[in-house]
Write a protein that holds these residues in place. Structure first.
Motif, PDB file in Angstrom:
ATOM      1  N   SER A 174       1.468   0.062   1.305  1.00 21.81           N
ATOM      2  CA  SER A 174       0.022   0.153   1.425  1.00 21.81           C
ATOM      3  C   SER A 174      -0.348   1.641   1.134  1.00 21.81           C
ATOM      4  O   SER A 174      -1.432   1.745   0.474  1.00 21.81           O
ATOM      5  CB  SER A 174      -0.401   0.165   3.202  1.00 21.81           C
ATOM      6  OG  SER A 174      -0.023  -1.148   3.658  1.00 21.81           O
ATOM      7  N   LYS A 221      -3.923  -0.350  -6.636  1.00 23.50           N
ATOM      8  CA  LYS A 221      -3.229  -1.493  -7.283  1.00 23.50           C
ATOM      9  C   LYS A 221      -1.817  -1.880  -6.388  1.00 23.50           C
ATOM     10  O   LYS A 221      -1.131  -0.852  -5.923  1.00 23.50           O
ATOM     11  CB  LYS A 221      -3.124  -1.528  -8.630  1.00 23.50           C
ATOM     12  CG  LYS A 221      -2.091  -0.555  -9.036  1.00 23.50           C
ATOM     13  CD  LYS A 221      -1.849  -0.480 -10.534  1.00 23.50           C
ATOM     14  CE  LYS A 221      -1.025   0.485 -11.028  1.00 23.50           C
ATOM     15  NZ  LYS A 221      -0.946   0.641 -12.576  1.00 23.50           N
ATOM     16  N   LEU A 222      -1.390  -3.091  -6.315  1.00 22.71           N
ATOM     17  CA  LEU A 222      -0.101  -3.082  -5.619  1.00 22.71           C
ATOM     18  C   LEU A 222       1.167  -2.999  -6.457  1.00 22.71           C
ATOM     19  O   LEU A 222       1.142  -3.365  -7.639  1.00 22.71           O
ATOM     20  CB  LEU A 222      -0.032  -4.671  -5.154  1.00 22.71           C
ATOM     21  CG  LEU A 222      -0.875  -5.173  -3.736  1.00 22.71           C
ATOM     22  CD1 LEU A 222      -1.123  -6.542  -3.793  1.00 22.71           C
ATOM     23  CD2 LEU A 222      -0.204  -4.243  -2.648  1.00 22.71           C
ATOM     24  N   GLU A 224      -0.699   1.368  -2.725  1.00 20.69           N
ATOM     25  CA  GLU A 224      -1.944   0.652  -3.193  1.00 20.69           C
ATOM     26  C   GLU A 224      -3.208   1.573  -2.747  1.00 20.69           C
ATOM     27  O   GLU A 224      -4.118   1.523  -3.687  1.00 20.69           O
ATOM     28  CB  GLU A 224      -2.301  -0.491  -2.213  1.00 20.69           C
ATOM     29  CG  GLU A 224      -3.334  -1.334  -2.519  1.00 20.69           C
ATOM     30  CD  GLU A 224      -3.538  -2.600  -1.815  1.00 20.69           C
ATOM     31  OE1 GLU A 224      -4.460  -3.414  -2.266  1.00 20.69           O
ATOM     32  OE2 GLU A 224      -2.640  -2.792  -0.952  1.00 20.69           O
TER      33      GLU A 224
END
Length: 264
Positions: free
Chosen positions: A232, A240-241, A235
């Motif tokens: 988290s 973005k992941l 991100e």
């Protein structure tokens, strides 16, 4: 804290303030509440801001629908678990539980309203609005607050199992609160470990991905929540992941073989 309130966040506050001004003019949905507007959408639940007639406060009403007999049983189990866990904690970093009740077609939780929505909605806005920026110090403050919440859970032998930006909520003073305890599990009677999978694949820890209910060879503990919080954090900083895959196997391959791109 004032230094970190950007123009974009002030815009969110203004929109919410206008909604609250009109609260008493909305249609009466329940005897004790007036629904203001829908603020959250999900596959299992919808959330609404509402005016509490008894306290004259704006609250969050979370509605879990009973779609059929089988789903009704699962929904009720989810609902009971969430309100039992939420009412255990008295913390500024965990969403406050007020009450709960059941109707013929839904299970309902009444919770504290986090006026600025989730960090997931903030990330979505940051992707589209170039003027909306969050400082590193603000992000660090948020991570510390969630770590304090996770410390309370650990002391109570609870693993949240669904840490992600969509379940971290912003309050009016730009603090954060942890919510959505429907996937949480009490591990006090299982050696403080579990082998049951839960949560969103993109935020799952490697040890949770490797778990199998049949073999029970792999287990995870409280550290799975720390992994999810780390994803988290990445991100929130990069929008973005770090990992993505169509299956848990693909995800594990990427976790094991790909170096995460550094955040500028």
């Amino acid at each position: 804290m004032e230094a970190y309130k950007t123009a974009g966040l002030f815009s969110i506050k203004f929109q919410m303030a206008k909604s609250l001004e009109n609260a008493v003019e909305t249609k009466n949905i329940l005897s004790d509440y007036k629904i203001v507007q829908q603020i959250g959408y999900g596959s299992k639940a919808n959330e609404y801001s509402a005016f509490d007639r008894q306290t004259n406060e704006i609250v969050c009403i979370k509605v879990l629908q009973k779609e059929n007999q089988l789903e009704a049983k699962k929904t009720k189990t989810h609902w009971k678990k969430e309100f039992r866990l939420l009412r255990m904690f008295k913390s500024p970093f965990i969403m406050k539980y007020y009450t709960s009740f059941e109707t013929s077609n839904s299970n309902i939780l009444v919770l504290e309203l986090c006026q600025l929505g989730s960090l997931d909605s903030l990330i979505t806005r940051m992707k589209s609005e170039e003027t909306l920026h969050i400082t590193e110090k603000q992000i660090v403050d948020w991570m510390i607050q969630i770590l304090l919440a996770l410390s309370l859970l650990k002391n109570s032998k609870i693993i949240h199992r669904n840490i992600k930006p969509a379940n971290i909520f912003l309050t009016y003073d730009l603090s954060v609160m942890l919510g959505d305890f429907g996937s949480s599990i009490d591990v006090s009677k299982t050696n403080e470990k579990s082998h049951h999978k839960a949560g969103n694949m993109q935020y799952k820890s490697p040890e949770m991905c490797l778990c199998s209910i049949e073999s029970k060879q792999n287990e995870y503990d409280y550290k799975t929540d720390i992994w999810s919080l780390g994803i988290s954090l990445y991100e929130l900083c990069s929008l973005k992941l770090p990992y993505y895959g169509k299956s848990e196997e693909k995800m594990l391959q990427k976790i094991n073989n790909i170096i995460i791109e550094r955040i500028p």
